[in-house]
Design a protein around this motif. Structure first.
Motif, PDB file in Angstrom:
ATOM      1  N   LEU A  98       0.886  -1.007  -0.245  1.00 28.81           N
ATOM      2  CA  LEU A  98       0.082  -0.165  -0.177  1.00 28.81           C
ATOM      3  C   LEU A  98       0.826   0.900  -0.167  1.00 28.81           C
ATOM      4  CD1 LEU A  98      -3.020  -0.792   2.600  1.00 28.81           C
ATOM      5  CD2 LEU A  98      -2.596  -1.356   0.389  1.00 28.81           C
ATOM      6  N   ASP A  99       2.131   1.327   1.044  1.00 27.23           N
ATOM      7  CA  ASP A  99       3.110   2.735   0.504  1.00 27.23           C
ATOM      8  C   ASP A  99       3.412   2.483  -0.809  1.00 27.23           C
ATOM      9  OD1 ASP A  99       2.743   2.880   3.122  1.00 27.23           O
ATOM     10  OD2 ASP A  99       4.256   1.396   3.403  1.00 27.23           O
ATOM     11  N   ALA A 100       3.679   1.776  -1.340  1.00 27.73           N
ATOM     12  CA  ALA A 100       4.411   2.111  -2.896  1.00 27.73           C
ATOM     13  C   ALA A 100       2.847   2.480  -3.665  1.00 27.73           C
ATOM     14  CB  ALA A 100       4.584   0.673  -3.641  1.00 27.73           C
ATOM     15  N   ALA A 101       1.813   1.586  -3.463  1.00 27.51           N
ATOM     16  CA  ALA A 101       0.815   1.867  -4.244  1.00 27.51           C
ATOM     17  C   ALA A 101       0.359   3.544  -3.571  1.00 27.51           C
ATOM     18  CB  ALA A 101      -0.713   1.420  -3.795  1.00 27.51           C
ATOM     19  N   LEU A 102      -0.066   4.232  -2.712  1.00 22.31           N
ATOM     20  CA  LEU A 102       0.164   5.113  -2.407  1.00 22.31           C
ATOM     21  C   LEU A 102       1.551   6.497  -2.957  1.00 22.31           C
ATOM     22  CD1 LEU A 102      -1.062   5.186   0.943  1.00 22.31           C
ATOM     23  CD2 LEU A 102      -2.636   5.519  -1.357  1.00 22.31           C
ATOM     24  N   GLY A 103       2.769   6.145  -2.794  1.00 26.26           N
ATOM     25  CA  GLY A 103       3.483   7.131  -3.267  1.00 26.26           C
ATOM     26  C   GLY A 103       3.558   6.994  -4.675  1.00 26.26           C
ATOM     27  N   GLU A 104       3.818   5.872  -5.706  1.00 24.46           N
ATOM     28  CA  GLU A 104       3.780   5.515  -6.514  1.00 24.46           C
ATOM     29  C   GLU A 104       2.536   5.732  -7.495  1.00 24.46           C
ATOM     30  OE1 GLU A 104       5.871   2.291  -7.948  1.00 24.46           O
ATOM     31  OE2 GLU A 104       7.604   3.399  -5.737  1.00 24.46           O
ATOM     32  N   GLY A 105       1.840   5.652  -7.036  1.00 25.42           N
ATOM     33  CA  GLY A 105       0.530   5.834  -7.786  1.00 25.42           C
ATOM     34  C   GLY A 105       0.088   3.973  -8.721  1.00 25.42           C
ATOM     35  N   ARG A 106       0.218   3.246  -8.167  1.00 27.29           N
ATOM     36  CA  ARG A 106       0.578   2.194  -8.040  1.00 27.29           C
ATOM     37  C   ARG A 106       0.312   0.597  -7.521  1.00 27.29           C
ATOM     38  NH1 ARG A 106       5.187  -0.982  -9.892  1.00 27.29           N
ATOM     39  NH2 ARG A 106       7.340   0.537  -9.486  1.00 27.29           N
ATOM     40  N   ALA A 107      -0.194  -0.556  -8.246  1.00 29.70           N
ATOM     41  CA  ALA A 107       0.148  -1.368  -7.074  1.00 29.70           C
ATOM     42  C   ALA A 107       0.667  -2.194  -7.289  1.00 29.70           C
ATOM     43  CB  ALA A 107      -1.536  -1.982  -7.708  1.00 29.70           C
ATOM     44  N   ARG A 108       1.855  -2.038  -5.689  1.00 26.46           N
ATOM     45  CA  ARG A 108       3.113  -3.043  -6.427  1.00 26.46           C
ATOM     46  C   ARG A 108       2.488  -4.758  -5.451  1.00 26.46           C
ATOM     47  NH1 ARG A 108       7.945  -1.315  -3.636  1.00 26.46           N
ATOM     48  NH2 ARG A 108       8.539  -0.180  -6.735  1.00 26.46           N
ATOM     49  N   PHE A 109       2.640  -5.656  -6.025  1.00 27.79           N
ATOM     50  CA  PHE A 109       1.660  -7.008  -6.132  1.00 27.79           C
ATOM     51  C   PHE A 109       3.226  -7.551  -5.467  1.00 27.79           C
ATOM     52  CE2 PHE A 109       0.636 -11.415  -6.684  1.00 27.79           C
ATOM     53  CZ  PHE A 109      -0.370 -11.494  -5.482  1.00 27.79           C
ATOM     54  N   SER A 110       2.910  -8.079  -4.056  1.00 27.62           N
ATOM     55  CA  SER A 110       4.154  -9.133  -3.726  1.00 27.62           C
ATOM     56  C   SER A 110       3.180 -10.954  -3.792  1.00 27.62           C
ATOM     57  CB  SER A 110       4.439  -9.019  -1.800  1.00 27.62           C
ATOM     58  OG  SER A 110       5.507  -9.729  -1.692  1.00 27.62           O
ATOM     59  N   PRO A 111       3.984 -11.664  -4.428  1.00 29.42           N
ATOM     60  CA  PRO A 111       3.336 -12.584  -5.143  1.00 29.42           C
ATOM     61  C   PRO A 111       2.984 -13.974  -3.955  1.00 29.42           C
ATOM     62  CG  PRO A 111       4.584 -12.281  -6.683  1.00 29.42           C
ATOM     63  CD  PRO A 111       5.217 -11.813  -5.358  1.00 29.42           C
ATOM     64  N   GLY A 112       1.650 -14.485  -4.227  1.00 31.95           N
ATOM     65  CA  GLY A 112       1.788 -15.489  -2.332  1.00 31.95           C
ATOM     66  C   GLY A 112       2.076 -16.909  -2.742  1.00 31.95           C
ATOM     67  N   LEU A 113       1.510 -17.825  -2.435  1.00 37.99           N
ATOM     68  CA  LEU A 113       1.533 -19.425  -3.005  1.00 37.99           C
ATOM     69  C   LEU A 113       0.762 -19.997  -3.815  1.00 37.99           C
ATOM     70  CD1 LEU A 113       1.563 -21.069   0.923  1.00 37.99           C
ATOM     71  CD2 LEU A 113       3.855 -20.667  -1.032  1.00 37.99           C
ATOM     72  N   LEU A 114      -0.434 -19.124  -4.129  1.00 38.24           N
ATOM     73  CA  LEU A 114      -0.919 -19.354  -5.158  1.00 38.24           C
ATOM     74  C   LEU A 114      -0.400 -18.987  -6.871  1.00 38.24           C
ATOM     75  CD1 LEU A 114      -4.716 -17.812  -4.322  1.00 38.24           C
ATOM     76  CD2 LEU A 114      -3.493 -20.358  -3.980  1.00 38.24           C
ATOM     77  N   ALA A 115       0.196 -17.563  -6.569  1.00 33.41           N
ATOM     78  CA  ALA A 115       0.848 -17.427  -7.799  1.00 33.41           C
ATOM     79  C   ALA A 115       2.699 -18.660  -7.977  1.00 33.41           C
ATOM     80  CB  ALA A 115       1.307 -15.918  -7.415  1.00 33.41           C
ATOM     81  N   ARG A 116       2.897 -18.902  -7.200  1.00 29.90           N
ATOM     82  CA  ARG A 116       3.863 -19.161  -7.214  1.00 29.90           C
ATOM     83  C   ARG A 116       3.584 -21.227  -7.878  1.00 29.90           C
ATOM     84  NH1 ARG A 116       6.719 -20.084  -1.574  1.00 29.90           N
ATOM     85  NH2 ARG A 116       7.412 -21.785  -2.552  1.00 29.90           N
ATOM     86  N   ALA A 117       1.841 -21.641  -8.063  1.00 25.68           N
ATOM     87  CA  ALA A 117       1.918 -22.663  -7.445  1.00 25.68           C
ATOM     88  C   ALA A 117       1.043 -22.745  -9.170  1.00 25.68           C
ATOM     89  CB  ALA A 117       0.404 -23.249  -6.827  1.00 25.68           C
ATOM     90  N   ASP A 118       1.419 -21.641  -9.936  1.00 27.33           N
ATOM     91  CA  ASP A 118       0.402 -21.224 -11.371  1.00 27.33           C
ATOM     92  C   ASP A 118       0.722 -22.590 -12.518  1.00 27.33           C
ATOM     93  OD1 ASP A 118      -0.774 -20.706 -13.507  1.00 27.33           O
ATOM     94  OD2 ASP A 118       0.571 -18.932 -14.231  1.00 27.33           O
ATOM     95  N   GLY A 119       0.687 -23.316 -12.829  1.00 29.52           N
ATOM     96  CA  GLY A 119       0.756 -23.839 -13.590  1.00 29.52           C
ATOM     97  C   GLY A 119       1.252 -25.409 -13.353  1.00 29.52           C
ATOM     98  N   GLY A 120       1.116 -25.721 -11.677  1.00 32.53           N
ATOM     99  CA  GLY A 120       2.018 -26.640 -11.507  1.00 32.53           C
ATOM    100  C   GLY A 120       0.788 -26.847 -10.037  1.00 32.53           C
ATOM    101  N   VAL A 121       1.212 -28.007  -9.167  1.00 31.21           N
ATOM    102  CA  VAL A 121       0.516 -28.652  -8.222  1.00 31.21           C
ATOM    103  C   VAL A 121       0.708 -27.654  -6.828  1.00 31.21           C
ATOM    104  CG1 VAL A 121       0.202 -31.181  -6.790  1.00 31.21           C
ATOM    105  CG2 VAL A 121       1.253 -30.812  -9.194  1.00 31.21           C
ATOM    106  N   LEU A 122      -0.582 -27.051  -5.772  1.00 36.63           N
ATOM    107  CA  LEU A 122      -1.063 -26.820  -4.785  1.00 36.63           C
ATOM    108  C   LEU A 122      -1.146 -28.278  -4.038  1.00 36.63           C
ATOM    109  CD1 LEU A 122      -0.051 -24.662  -2.974  1.00 36.63           C
ATOM    110  CD2 LEU A 122      -2.856 -23.945  -2.776  1.00 36.63           C
ATOM    111  N   TYR A 123      -0.039 -28.536  -2.762  1.00 43.57           N
ATOM    112  CA  TYR A 123       0.256 -29.733  -1.738  1.00 43.57           C
ATOM    113  C   TYR A 123      -0.440 -28.995  -0.778  1.00 43.57           C
ATOM    114  CZ  TYR A 123       0.781 -33.650   0.709  1.00 43.57           C
ATOM    115  OH  TYR A 123       0.882 -34.826   1.517  1.00 43.57           O
ATOM    116  N   VAL A 124      -1.262 -29.678   0.049  1.00 42.36           N
ATOM    117  CA  VAL A 124      -1.790 -29.107   1.195  1.00 42.36           C
ATOM    118  C   VAL A 124      -2.015 -30.703   2.618  1.00 42.36           C
ATOM    119  CG1 VAL A 124      -3.615 -27.797   2.797  1.00 42.36           C
ATOM    120  CG2 VAL A 124      -3.389 -27.407   0.202  1.00 42.36           C
TER     121      VAL A 124
END
Length: 331
Positions: free
Chosen positions: A77-103
Motif C-alpha cells: 500500500l505504501d508503494a501504491a500511495l506514493g507511486e500511484g500504482r499497485a505493487r503486488f507481492s506474490p503468494g503461494l497461489l502465484a507460485r503454484a500457477d501451472g503446477g501442483v499446490l499440495y495441502v
C-alpha cells in the motif's frame, strides 16, 4: 523437476490413486484430488509425482499455519500511495500457477482458507483487494489435499468441491510392504541412481499424459454418455450437479488416457468411485421413496378427527356381563 524426487512410476501399489493423478494431469478442469489415509502412506510422494507429469511442474506446499496473505499475496500500500500504482507481492497461489499446490491435513485448515483455495483452483484466477486497491493474476494449478479422517472431517460443502476423492489402504500386504521398504532404502542410499533406474518408466508415463492431453479436445461429450452419468448420479442420490460435470470430464480424460476416440462404458465405470465416494448418500432421493402401506379405515379416521396417535380399536370377546365388584362397608 530434479531427479532427487521419488518417481511416481516407482511407487508400489496405489494404482487407483496413480490413475486419478494421471487423469487430473490430463485434464486439470476435473478439479482437485482429496487423498484420505493414515500417516506414513506416501501421500506427499504421490502428489509430488503428479507435478512431474505437468508441463510446468511446479510443486508448492502450503504450510498448515499459513496466513491468508501468504496464500493469496499482498499489495504494497505504501508503494501504491506514493507511486500511484499497485505493487503486488506474490503468494503461494502465484507460485503454484501451472503446477501442483499440495495441502497436507487440509481438514485442519480453517474453512474460509479451504474455500479460498477451492475458489482459486476452480476459476484459475486469484483476485486480491486491499483498501480499495485490487490486483488479479492467473492461478491455474491442481489442488491436492490430504487428510486423516481420525483427526477431523471436512464439511460436506467443501468435500463436494474436490473433484475426486480416494482412500489409501493403511494395511498393505506383507510382500507389498517389503517392496515398498526396499525401494525406499534404495532411493535414500542414492537418489540419482534410483531415478536413473526408473527414468524410462517415468518418461513413458509423462509422455502418455502428454499424448492424452493432445487427444482430449477431440473426444466428444456425447448425449448418451451424459444420460448414463445423469442416471447413475440420480441413483446415488448426490446433491447438486457437480458430480455429473466431474464424472463426464473424468470419463473423457480416461478415454484419452486409453488412447480411445470416444467415451465408453469402461471409462464411466473406471472413475465412478473416485467421483461418488464423497458425494454418495445412503438414502434414496425423496421421489424414489415409496409410501408405507396404511390401513385405509384408520387413515380415514386419522384424517377425519386428527387422532394421529390413537391406537386402532381391539376386538373384545363377548361373554357374560359381570357386575363390578362391591366393596364391603367398614363396620
Amino acid at each position: 523437476m530434479t531427479d532427487s524426487h521419488f518417481p511416481l512410476a516407482a511407487v508400489v501399489g496405489a494404482d487407483d490413486l496413480k490413475l486419478a493423478l494421471c487423469l487430473v494431469a490430463v485434464d486439470p478442469a476435473i478439479g482437485g484430488v482429496l487423498i484420505e489415509g493414515p500417516r506414513g502412506m506416501a501421500k506427499s510422494t504421490l502428489a509430488r509425482g503428479l507435478a512431474e507429469l505437468l508441463p510446468d511442474g511446479q510443486f508448492v506446499t502450503l504450510p498448515l499455519g499459513a496466513s491468508e496473505d501468504r496464500i493469496v499475496g499482498t499489495l504494497d500500500l505504501d508503494a501504491a500511495l506514493g507511486e500511484g500504482r499497485a505493487r503486488f507481492s506474490p503468494g503461494l497461489l502465484a507460485r503454484a500457477d501451472g503446477g501442483v499446490l499440495y495441502v497436507d491435513e487440509v481438514n485442519l485448515l480453517p474453512d474460509h482458507l479451504v474455500d479460498l483455495l477451492l475458489d482459486a483452483a476452480a476459476s484459475g484466477l486469484n483476485h486480491v483487494e486491499r483498501d480499495g486497491i485490487s490486483h488479479s493474476h492467473r492461478a491455474r494449478f491442481v489442488l491436492i489435499g490430504t487428510m486423516n479422517g481420525e483427526e477431523g472431517e471436512l464439511r460436506p460443502q467443501l468435500l463436494d468441491r474436490f473433484g475426486l476423492h480416494l482412500a489409501l489402504d493403511g494395511q498393505p500386504e506383507p510382500a507389498r510392504r517389503m517392496e515398498i521398504v526396499r525401494r525406499r532404502l534404495a532411493f535414500d542410499a542414492d537418489p540419482q541412481a534410483f531415478a536413473a533406474t526408473w527414468r524410462d518408466a517415468q518418461d513413458e508415463l509423462r509422455q502418455r499424459c502428454a499424448n492424452a492431453r493432445g487427444r482430449l479436445a477431440g473426444i466428444p461429450l456425447d448425449e448418451a454418455t451424459l444420460m448414463r452419468i445423469a442416471e447413475r448420479c440420480f441413483a446415488a442420490a448426490v446433491d447438486g450437479l457437480r458430480a455429473d460435470l466431474v464424472w463426464l470430464r473424468a470419463a473423457r480424460a480416461h478415454a484419452a488416457w486409453r488412447g480411445a476416440g470416444q467415451i465408453e462404458e469402461a471409462d464411466i465405470d473406471a472413475v465412478a468411485d473416485f467421483v461418488l465416494r464423497h458425494r454418495r448418500r445412503h438414502a434414496p432421493p425423496p421421489s424414489a421413496q415409496q409410501p408405507q402401506p396404511q390401513d385405509s379405515a384408520q387413515a380415514r379416521d386419522d384424517s377425519a378427527d386428527g387422532q394421529w396417535g390413537a391406537l386402532p380399536p381391539q376386538p373384545q370377546a363377548m361373554g357374560e356381563r359381570r357386575e363390578p365388584p362391591r366393596w364391603s362397608k367398614k363396620p
